[in-house]
Design a protein around this motif. Structure first.
Motif, short mmCIF file in Angstrom:
data_model
loop_
_atom_site.label_atom_id
_atom_site.label_comp_id
_atom_site.label_asym_id
_atom_site.label_seq_id
_atom_site.Cartn_x
_atom_site.Cartn_y
_atom_site.Cartn_z
N THR A 127 0.86 -1.19 0.00
CA THR A 127 0.00 0.00 0.00
C THR A 127 0.90 1.23 0.00
O THR A 127 1.73 1.40 0.90
CB THR A 127 -0.91 0.03 1.24
N LYS A 158 -7.60 1.96 2.04
CA LYS A 158 -6.76 2.07 0.85
C LYS A 158 -6.07 0.75 0.52
O LYS A 158 -5.89 0.40 -0.65
CB LYS A 158 -5.72 3.17 1.02
N SER A 159 -5.67 0.02 1.57
CA SER A 159 -5.01 -1.27 1.32
C SER A 159 -5.97 -2.22 0.60
O SER A 159 -5.57 -2.95 -0.32
CB SER A 159 -4.53 -1.87 2.63
N TYR A 167 -8.56 -1.18 -1.22
CA TYR A 167 -8.81 -0.57 -2.53
C TYR A 167 -7.70 -0.94 -3.51
O TYR A 167 -7.96 -1.28 -4.67
CB TYR A 167 -8.90 0.95 -2.38
N ASP A 168 -6.44 -0.87 -3.05
CA ASP A 168 -5.32 -1.22 -3.93
C ASP A 168 -5.35 -2.69 -4.33
O ASP A 168 -4.83 -3.06 -5.38
CB ASP A 168 -3.99 -0.90 -3.23
#
Length: 238
Positions: A10, A37-38, A40-41
């Motif tokens: 991330t 975000k982790s 999402y990535d």
């Protein structure tokens, strides 16, 4: 090791990491952002809240409250889109937070420019007072301010005009103003342009000195140049 590689990474902006507090984001909110975000990535745009809570050692209610605060602060939105089959699906979006960061950085940059300009102005006032050997009058402050704000002369250009005035022992703003006008008529607006012109003038001075010692019948005399006096070319333009 293979599991470590397959887990992916991330990436977080160093600017966001350095300034998230200035954006009004708390430590808990930033941790939730990192978790979201982790996922999402990794391709999961709307992870289960219970999973987030388990990884952060928080309750689902606490995570919900944090996400709700982030939405209220306008750093997170939940958008609804449709997939290829026309099914609705939700996803977390942090575009507002990134815009907020960009706005903050822009404000910081403008503030830095204002502070730098203020410092340069103050240094210029002090430099002129030092060279003149006396305090400036209110009218002189206004004159220098007009050079900066209305004529848009660079402080370093005014500094060069001051140097010329001191070399000629003319401790007067009027003398400096004639120098600045002379440079402006010749389209010399930067320190580099003026210094190149000064170098050319210095190269011409030995020739002028040699001409002064040579009979006038052989070589015509070349007049010495004075920045503060208008040339014949300037008079023709006027």
């Amino acid at each position: 090791m293979q599991q470590f590689i397959n887990a992916g990474q991330t990436t977080v902006s160093s600017l966001l990491l350095a300034h998230f507090h200035e954006l009004g984001i708390t430590n808990d909110e930033f941790l939730v952002y990192l978790e979201l975000k982790s996922f999402y990535d990794a391709g999961n745009h709307f992870p289960d809240m219970a999973t987030i809570a388990q990884r952060l050692r928080l309750s689902s209610t606490q995570v919900y409250q944090i996400i709700h605060r982030m939405i209220q602060k306008k750093i997170l939105t939940i958008d609804t889109t449709q997939d290829e089959q026309g099914r609705s699906q939700d996803q977390y979006d942090f575009a507002l937070m990134y815009r907020k960061l960009a706005t903050y950085l822009g404000q910081q940059k403008r503030q830095a420019v204002v502070e730098e300009t203020t410092d340069q102005r103050q240094q210029l006032f002090e430099q002129i007072e030092t060279e003149f050997g006396r305090p400036l009058s209110p009218i002189e402050y206004e004159t220098i301010g007009a050079w900066l704000d209305q004529d848009h002369y660079q402080p370093e250009v005014i500094g060069l005009a001051l140097r010329e005035a001191v070399l000629n022992q003319a401790y007067s703003l009027k003398y400096m103003d004639r120098i600045l006008l002379s440079w402006e008529r010749k389209h010399l607006t930067t320190k580099q342009q003026i210094q190149r012109e000064q170098e050319k003038r210095q190269q011409r001075q030995p020739a002028a000195s040699a001409a002064a010692t040579t009979p006038t019948s052989a070589i015509p005399q070349i007049p010495m140049y004075n920045w503060a006096e208008p040339t014949d070319e300037d008079k023709d333009k006027q």
